[in-house]
Design a protein around this motif. Sequence first.
Motif, PDB file in Angstrom:
ATOM      1  N   HIS A  52       5.608 105.995  11.077  1.00  0.00           N
ATOM      2  CA  HIS A  52       4.199 105.603  11.029  1.00  0.00           C
ATOM      3  C   HIS A  52       4.048 104.148  10.596  1.00  0.00           C
ATOM      4  O   HIS A  52       3.147 103.439  11.065  1.00  0.00           O
ATOM      5  N   ASN A  53       4.906 103.701   9.698  1.00  0.00           N
ATOM      6  CA  ASN A  53       4.829 102.320   9.255  1.00  0.00           C
ATOM      7  C   ASN A  53       5.153 101.367  10.407  1.00  0.00           C
ATOM      8  O   ASN A  53       4.515 100.322  10.569  1.00  0.00           O
ATOM      9  N   GLN A  54       6.144 101.716  11.222  1.00  0.00           N
ATOM     10  CA  GLN A  54       6.430 100.919  12.412  1.00  0.00           C
ATOM     11  C   GLN A  54       5.240 100.910  13.368  1.00  0.00           C
ATOM     12  O   GLN A  54       4.921  99.890  13.974  1.00  0.00           O
ATOM     13  N   PHE A  55       4.593 102.042  13.489  1.00  0.00           N
ATOM     14  CA  PHE A  55       3.423 102.148  14.362  1.00  0.00           C
ATOM     15  C   PHE A  55       2.344 101.178  13.885  1.00  0.00           C
ATOM     16  O   PHE A  55       1.743 100.453  14.688  1.00  0.00           O
ATOM     17  N   GLN A 132       8.256 122.187  13.057  1.00  0.00           N
ATOM     18  CA  GLN A 132       7.546 122.073  14.323  1.00  0.00           C
ATOM     19  C   GLN A 132       6.418 121.053  14.245  1.00  0.00           C
ATOM     20  O   GLN A 132       6.153 120.331  15.206  1.00  0.00           O
ATOM     21  N   TYR A 133       5.761 120.954  13.090  1.00  0.00           N
ATOM     22  CA  TYR A 133       4.694 119.971  12.942  1.00  0.00           C
ATOM     23  C   TYR A 133       5.264 118.556  13.039  1.00  0.00           C
ATOM     24  O   TYR A 133       4.692 117.690  13.719  1.00  0.00           O
ATOM     25  N   LEU A 134       6.391 118.309  12.385  1.00  0.00           N
ATOM     26  CA  LEU A 134       7.032 116.998  12.444  1.00  0.00           C
ATOM     27  C   LEU A 134       7.457 116.655  13.871  1.00  0.00           C
ATOM     28  O   LEU A 134       7.312 115.517  14.325  1.00  0.00           O
ATOM     29  N   LEU A 135       7.979 117.640  14.587  1.00  0.00           N
ATOM     30  CA  LEU A 135       8.354 117.401  15.979  1.00  0.00           C
ATOM     31  C   LEU A 135       7.126 117.136  16.837  1.00  0.00           C
ATOM     32  O   LEU A 135       7.163 116.315  17.761  1.00  0.00           O
ATOM     33  N   GLY A 136       6.016 117.806  16.528  1.00  0.00           N
ATOM     34  CA  GLY A 136       4.773 117.546  17.241  1.00  0.00           C
ATOM     35  C   GLY A 136       4.345 116.096  17.078  1.00  0.00           C
ATOM     36  O   GLY A 136       3.899 115.449  18.038  1.00  0.00           O
ATOM     37  N   GLN A 137       4.486 115.576  15.858  1.00  0.00           N
ATOM     38  CA  GLN A 137       4.167 114.172  15.621  1.00  0.00           C
ATOM     39  C   GLN A 137       5.100 113.252  16.413  1.00  0.00           C
ATOM     40  O   GLN A 137       4.661 112.288  17.046  1.00  0.00           O
ATOM     41  N   ALA A 138       6.384 113.550  16.358  1.00  0.00           N
ATOM     42  CA  ALA A 138       7.380 112.686  17.002  1.00  0.00           C
ATOM     43  C   ALA A 138       7.189 112.643  18.521  1.00  0.00           C
ATOM     44  O   ALA A 138       7.185 111.559  19.129  1.00  0.00           O
ATOM     45  N   TYR A 139       7.042 113.800  19.146  1.00  0.00           N
ATOM     46  CA  TYR A 139       6.851 113.820  20.597  1.00  0.00           C
ATOM     47  C   TYR A 139       5.550 113.116  20.987  1.00  0.00           C
ATOM     48  O   TYR A 139       5.491 112.401  21.995  1.00  0.00           O
ATOM     49  N   GLY A 140       4.498 113.318  20.195  1.00  0.00           N
ATOM     50  CA  GLY A 140       3.228 112.666  20.496  1.00  0.00           C
ATOM     51  C   GLY A 140       3.325 111.163  20.402  1.00  0.00           C
ATOM     52  O   GLY A 140       2.835 110.432  21.281  1.00  0.00           O
ATOM     53  N   MET A 141       3.986 110.647  19.368  1.00  0.00           N
ATOM     54  CA  MET A 141       4.082 109.198  19.185  1.00  0.00           C
ATOM     55  C   MET A 141       5.005 108.572  20.228  1.00  0.00           C
ATOM     56  O   MET A 141       4.754 107.460  20.703  1.00  0.00           O
ATOM     57  N   ARG A 142       6.073 109.280  20.618  1.00  0.00           N
ATOM     58  CA  ARG A 142       6.932 108.742  21.673  1.00  0.00           C
ATOM     59  C   ARG A 142       6.161 108.662  22.989  1.00  0.00           C
ATOM     60  O   ARG A 142       6.272 107.675  23.726  1.00  0.00           O
ATOM     61  N   ALA A 143       5.361 109.680  23.271  1.00  0.00           N
ATOM     62  CA  ALA A 143       4.538 109.650  24.486  1.00  0.00           C
ATOM     63  C   ALA A 143       3.564 108.485  24.448  1.00  0.00           C
ATOM     64  O   ALA A 143       3.319 107.826  25.471  1.00  0.00           O
ATOM     65  N   PHE A 144       3.014 108.198  23.274  1.00  0.00           N
ATOM     66  CA  PHE A 144       2.077 107.091  23.142  1.00  0.00           C
ATOM     67  C   PHE A 144       2.762 105.765  23.472  1.00  0.00           C
ATOM     68  O   PHE A 144       2.209 104.940  24.212  1.00  0.00           O
ATOM     69  N   ASN A 190       5.530 115.347  29.777  1.00  0.00           N
ATOM     70  CA  ASN A 190       6.445 116.307  29.175  1.00  0.00           C
ATOM     71  C   ASN A 190       6.423 116.215  27.655  1.00  0.00           C
ATOM     72  O   ASN A 190       6.376 117.224  26.947  1.00  0.00           O
ATOM     73  N   ASP A 191       6.442 114.982  27.130  1.00  0.00           N
ATOM     74  CA  ASP A 191       6.390 114.807  25.676  1.00  0.00           C
ATOM     75  C   ASP A 191       5.056 115.278  25.110  1.00  0.00           C
ATOM     76  O   ASP A 191       5.001 115.862  24.021  1.00  0.00           O
ATOM     77  N   ILE A 192       3.970 115.014  25.816  1.00  0.00           N
ATOM     78  CA  ILE A 192       2.653 115.477  25.358  1.00  0.00           C
ATOM     79  C   ILE A 192       2.635 116.995  25.264  1.00  0.00           C
ATOM     80  O   ILE A 192       2.178 117.568  24.267  1.00  0.00           O
ATOM     81  N   ASN A 193       3.142 117.649  26.282  1.00  0.00           N
ATOM     82  CA  ASN A 193       3.136 119.113  26.265  1.00  0.00           C
ATOM     83  C   ASN A 193       4.086 119.673  25.208  1.00  0.00           C
ATOM     84  O   ASN A 193       3.792 120.702  24.582  1.00  0.00           O
ATOM     85  N   LYS A 194       5.220 118.991  24.972  1.00  0.00           N
ATOM     86  CA  LYS A 194       6.102 119.405  23.880  1.00  0.00           C
ATOM     87  C   LYS A 194       5.406 119.239  22.528  1.00  0.00           C
ATOM     88  O   LYS A 194       5.575 120.061  21.617  1.00  0.00           O
ATOM     89  N   SER A 195       4.642 118.161  22.392  1.00  0.00           N
ATOM     90  CA  SER A 195       3.910 117.935  21.148  1.00  0.00           C
ATOM     91  C   SER A 195       2.888 119.040  20.921  1.00  0.00           C
ATOM     92  O   SER A 195       2.783 119.597  19.816  1.00  0.00           O
ATOM     93  N   ILE A 196       2.130 119.371  21.965  1.00  0.00           N
ATOM     94  CA  ILE A 196       1.123 120.434  21.839  1.00  0.00           C
ATOM     95  C   ILE A 196       1.779 121.759  21.491  1.00  0.00           C
ATOM     96  O   ILE A 196       1.318 122.500  20.607  1.00  0.00           O
ATOM     97  N   LEU A 210      -2.417 109.875   9.998  1.00  0.00           N
ATOM     98  CA  LEU A 210      -1.195 110.559  10.414  1.00  0.00           C
ATOM     99  C   LEU A 210      -1.390 111.165  11.797  1.00  0.00           C
ATOM    100  O   LEU A 210      -2.442 111.759  12.084  1.00  0.00           O
ATOM    101  N   TRP A 211      -0.371 111.013  12.652  1.00  0.00           N
ATOM    102  CA  TRP A 211      -0.459 111.604  13.986  1.00  0.00           C
ATOM    103  C   TRP A 211      -0.687 113.101  13.834  1.00  0.00           C
ATOM    104  O   TRP A 211      -0.070 113.763  12.998  1.00  0.00           O
ATOM    105  N   SER A 212      -1.567 113.645  14.661  1.00  0.00           N
ATOM    106  CA  SER A 212      -2.045 115.015  14.454  1.00  0.00           C
ATOM    107  C   SER A 212      -2.199 115.737  15.785  1.00  0.00           C
ATOM    108  O   SER A 212      -2.109 115.121  16.861  1.00  0.00           O
ATOM    109  N   PRO A 213      -2.484 117.053  15.738  1.00  0.00           N
ATOM    110  CA  PRO A 213      -2.761 117.770  16.989  1.00  0.00           C
ATOM    111  C   PRO A 213      -3.912 117.150  17.775  1.00  0.00           C
ATOM    112  O   PRO A 213      -3.854 117.056  19.005  1.00  0.00           O
ATOM    113  N   LYS A 214      -4.953 116.694  17.079  1.00  0.00           N
ATOM    114  CA  LYS A 214      -6.071 116.059  17.784  1.00  0.00           C
ATOM    115  C   LYS A 214      -5.637 114.749  18.451  1.00  0.00           C
ATOM    116  O   LYS A 214      -6.105 114.416  19.545  1.00  0.00           O
ATOM    117  N   ALA A 215      -4.759 113.992  17.792  1.00  0.00           N
ATOM    118  CA  ALA A 215      -4.277 112.745  18.382  1.00  0.00           C
ATOM    119  C   ALA A 215      -3.556 113.017  19.693  1.00  0.00           C
ATOM    120  O   ALA A 215      -3.726 112.291  20.686  1.00  0.00           O
TER     121      ALA A 215
END
Length: 522
Positions: A52-55, A132-144, A190-196, A210-215
Motif C-alpha cells: 500500500h505504501n508503494q501504491f 483470502q482477504y489478503l489475496l483479494g487485496q493483492a489480486y485487486g491491486m495487481r489488476a489495477f 482474471n485477477d479481478i475475478n480472483k480478487s472477488i 486499504l484495498w477492499s471488496p468495494k475497490a
Amino acid sequence: MNKFKYIFFVVMIAIASSSCKKTLELAPEDYFGDGNFWQNESQVTNFMVGIHNQFRGNQFMFNRLGEMRSGNYSNIDRQNTSLNELPIIEQRIDENSSGVGSWAGFYNPILQINLFISKVEGITFLADSKKQYLLGQAYGMRAFYYFQLLRTYGGVPLRLEPEVLNGNTDPVALRKARATEAEVLAAIKNDINKSITSFGAAVSPTDKSLWSPKATLMLKGEAYLWSAKVYGTTADLAEAKTALNAVTGNSLQTSFANAFAFGQKNNNEIIFTIRYLVGEAEMGAVSQYLYSTFNFDNLHYKDSLASGSLLVDPLVIGATNSAQIIQRYGYTFALFQSYAVTDKRRNATFYDYYKVTVSGVPPYPVTVRNTALVKFLGTISANKRYFTDDWPVYREADRLLMLAEIVNAEGGDPSSYIKLIRDRAFAPATDPTPFVNSSKDANELAIFAERNKEFVFEGKAWYDLRRMKYGSEPLVYKSANHPYGVLDKATQGFKILWPIEPAIWTNDPLVNQTPGYPTAKP
C-alpha cells in the motif's frame, strides 16, 4: 539481482513503510532470507502495508498518466516560471522523449505483489479468512496496475510470477515480449475475478485507505466499461453495471468540498482512497499547482475588475517554515470558465486571480488570468500548510457517472444519475440548467462535461477521452462535433498509446516499440 538481495529488498520496502507505526527489531541482514521471513502473521500483514505504501508513492504517476494529456493543462507560463512536462502536455512524445520511463515504474510494485501472492497462497499459519482477504487485496491491486499499463501502453509484458524467486536468474531467459492488448485485458479480468472470489462475503473496512471488496468491484466496473467501449465487447456493459450496482452503502457528500476535506477523511462518498497525514506523508505535487509568493504578492487581484486590494498569499502557503512553492503546472483558464459561476465545484477546485493594469478608465486591461488548485489544499498545523488531504481513487460520484455512461450506451435515460451530480454541484440552490435526456451522442458529451469538472486532479480525464465517444470515434480525436479532442486522428492517431524509451528494447530485444512510433530498433 540474486535471490537474497531480491528478498531483502522486498522486506525492507515493507518494514520501512511510513504507514506502519510499529518499531521493528531488525536482525542481521541474512535473517531476512527467504526461509526466515514468511513465518508469522505480522510479517505478512506488514508486507501488505508496504504494498500500500508503494501504491501511495505512485499517486502522482497515476495522475500524470490519467490527465496530463487531456487538454486541460496549460502550456503557457503565467507566473514567470518554467512549466514542467510540456512534451506530455503538448503531445510531443516519441521514442526519445517518451514522457515517462521504465513502464511508469509499475513493474516494481507488480513484482512485490507477485511475490506476495506466491508466498501467501502456500501459507498455512494464517486463518483462511485472513489469508483470502489478503489475496483479494493483492489480486485487486495487481489488476489495477495492469489496467493502468493497458490504458497507457496497450500491450505490455505480462509478468504474473516472481520469476527470480522461482530460480530463474538468467537475464536472457527473463526477457519477455509485449503481450497483446487482448491478453493483458484477459489477465486483468482474471485477477479481478480472483480478487472477488478471494474476498468472498467479506465486508469492506471503515478504513478506506486499504484495498477492499468495494475497490475491486469499482475496478471491475471501470475495466469492463473500458472493454465494452474501447474493444467493442458489448456484453461487458452488463458486467460493468452489475459490479457497480453491487457497491452499496455510499452516498454523495452534501458539499462537494467536503468529499476531499482534511477533516472529512473516510467520509461516506469515498470508496477507496490514498491516505495522507501530517507527520507521515504529503501529496507534495499539489504545491506545484499553486503560486509563487515572490512573483504573486501585491501583483494580483481577486477579480478582473481590480475591485479589491492587491492579494498577499490568500491561500496561506508562504509560512517561513514552508518550502518554497513554485507553480510548475497550471490548468487552462478555459477549464475554469467551463463551470457555471454558481457551480460550487468551481471555487472548491480553483482559486482564480488576475494581473490587471489599473490605468485610465475601466474596464482595465487584464494581462494574466490564472488559477491555483485548491481542491487538495490540505490543512494548517503549527502555522504551516501540509498537503495532507486524501486522494480518492474511487468515490461515489465516479460510480454514478459510470452508471450514467453505461445506461446511455445501452440506449437508456441517464438523467437520474446526472441529476444527483448536478444537484449537489449547485446545492442549496436549484440547478439552473438541468440535464435533459437527448440523443446518445449529446448525452455522452454531457456526461463527459460533468466528469471533466468533477474529477480535476483525480487522474481520469485522459482515460475518459479515450473511452467515451461521439458516434464511433473516441473523444480524444479532434472533431467538429465537440471541443474536447486533442489528437488529429490522421496524423497522430497512434499517440493514443504512449511510446517506450530505447533503454527498454535495448535491454530486452524481444520488446518492440509501441505501434506507430518511429523507432531506431533494428
